[in-house]
Design an enzyme around this catalytic site. Structure first.
Site, PDB file in Angstrom:
ATOM      1  N   GLY A  12       0.835  -1.196   0.000  1.00  0.00           N
ATOM      2  CA  GLY A  12       0.000   0.000   0.000  1.00  0.00           C
ATOM      3  C   GLY A  12       0.866   1.239   0.000  1.00  0.00           C
ATOM      4  N   GLY A  13       2.028   1.137  -0.643  1.00  0.00           N
ATOM      5  CA  GLY A  13       2.997   2.232  -0.616  1.00  0.00           C
ATOM      6  C   GLY A  13       2.781   3.294  -1.663  1.00  0.00           C
ATOM      7  CB  SER A  15      -2.304   6.203  -1.798  1.00  0.00           C
ATOM      8  OG  SER A  15      -2.928   5.051  -1.255  1.00  0.00           O
ATOM      9  N   GLY A  16      -1.441   7.473   0.815  1.00  0.00           N
ATOM     10  CA  GLY A  16      -1.731   7.570   2.236  1.00  0.00           C
ATOM     11  C   GLY A  16      -0.541   7.311   3.144  1.00  0.00           C
ATOM     12  CB  ILE A  17      -0.388   5.517   6.409  1.00  0.00           C
ATOM     13  CG1 ILE A  17      -1.444   6.374   7.121  1.00  0.00           C
ATOM     14  CG2 ILE A  17       0.697   5.090   7.399  1.00  0.00           C
ATOM     15  CD1 ILE A  17      -2.298   5.591   8.104  1.00  0.00           C
ATOM     16  N   GLY A  18       1.085   4.562   3.755  1.00  0.00           N
ATOM     17  CA  GLY A  18       2.138   3.760   3.144  1.00  0.00           C
ATOM     18  C   GLY A  18       3.095   4.589   2.318  1.00  0.00           C
ATOM     19  CB  SER A 134      -8.463   0.321  12.168  1.00  0.00           C
ATOM     20  OG  SER A 134      -9.479   1.290  12.363  1.00  0.00           O
ATOM     21  CE1 TYR A 147     -10.639  -0.696   7.492  1.00  0.00           C
ATOM     22  CE2 TYR A 147     -11.407   0.313   9.518  1.00  0.00           C
ATOM     23  CZ  TYR A 147     -10.440   0.180   8.529  1.00  0.00           C
ATOM     24  OH  TYR A 147      -9.281   0.909   8.605  1.00  0.00           O
TER      25      TYR A 147
END
Length: 250
Positions: A12-13, A15-18, A134, A147
């Site tokens: 997940g690199g 976008s976002g945190i990744g 989460s 989720y």
């Protein structure tokens, strides 16, 4: 914290945190490999961050094994694995959709298991594995059954794998983000004023009086990846501005 010449994989690199974590690792001298499903954002991230990258679905174990082998060949055996890829889906339980539930579990839980299993032969002894859970796994918020269950399942890996991988000195920990301003947050079906209202509502419900920023999560990731956390094993670090000290957002 210095990651000079360390080999680091971030799922997940793109976008976002990744992506922010990959950028920080790269800026600190690491050799970074990323994967993501979206080819356009992945290609952009690979070019801008100057990292090794490939489009890959974490539910595809065979594709993950090929990616991990290629990443290890390119950057060397891994010192850090940040298994961060995931999706968010919030729907009422009434009218339960088994296909939707399965998709969320397949990506968030089975995808994390696949990622760790595929990376394991390429992890150095003493490596750090960081998972993304989460606060949903402990808050009991409505519309989050799939989720929350998927993230609770990921949380269970932190303890079990910490024990199982201890003989190799591999540490397993997790970050547990509260509401954070990432692309996932913006994909919840809200638009314009509704997004700002949601941000204001969440900020008011949080003791820190604001939503989380990506940088808040990345600081925790870098800590868990570094030798400064060498005595931190099997832990879930909650980064939520104190939100889980409240009874509920509802």
């Amino acid at each position: 914290m210095c990651f000079e010449n360390q080999s680091i994989v971030v799922t997940g690199g793109n976008s976002g945190i990744g992506r922010a974590a990959a950028k920080s690792f790269r800026a600190d001298g690491a050799k970074v490999a990323i994967l993501g499903r979206d080819q356009a954002t992945l290609a952009q991230s690979v070019a801008e961050l100057e990292v090794f990258g490939r489009s890959c679905d974490v539910t595809d174990r065979s594709a993950l094994e090929v990616f991990m082998a290629d990443a290890a060949h390119h950057n060397g055996q891994f010192d850090v694995l940040f298994a961060n890829a995931g999706i968010a889906a919030f729907t009422p339980f009434e009218g339960h959709d088994p296909a939707n539930f399965k998709q969320v579990m397949d990506v968030n839980f089975h995808g994390t298991v696949n990622t760790i299993a595929a990376a394991l032969p390429h992890l150095n002894d003493g490596a750090s594995i960081i998972l993304t859970t989460s606060v949903a796994n402990q808050m009991g918020e409505p519309n989050s059954v799939a989720y929350a269950a998927s993230k609770a399942a990921v949380k269970s890996l932190v303890s079990t794998l910490s024990t199982e991988l201890a003989p190799r000195g591999i540490r397993v920990n997790a970050i547990s983000p509260g509401p954070t301003a990432t692309p996932i947050f913006n994909k919840l079906g809200l638009t314009g004023e509704a997004i700002e209202q949601t941000r204001a509502f969440v900020s008011a419900a949080t003791p820190a009086n604001r939503m989380g920023e990506v940088s808040d999560q990345v600081d925790a990731v870098l800590y868990l990846a570094s030798k400064r956390s060498s005595f931190v094993v099997g832990q879930e670090i909650v980064v939520d501005g104190g939100l889980t000290s409240c009874a509920s957002l509802g």
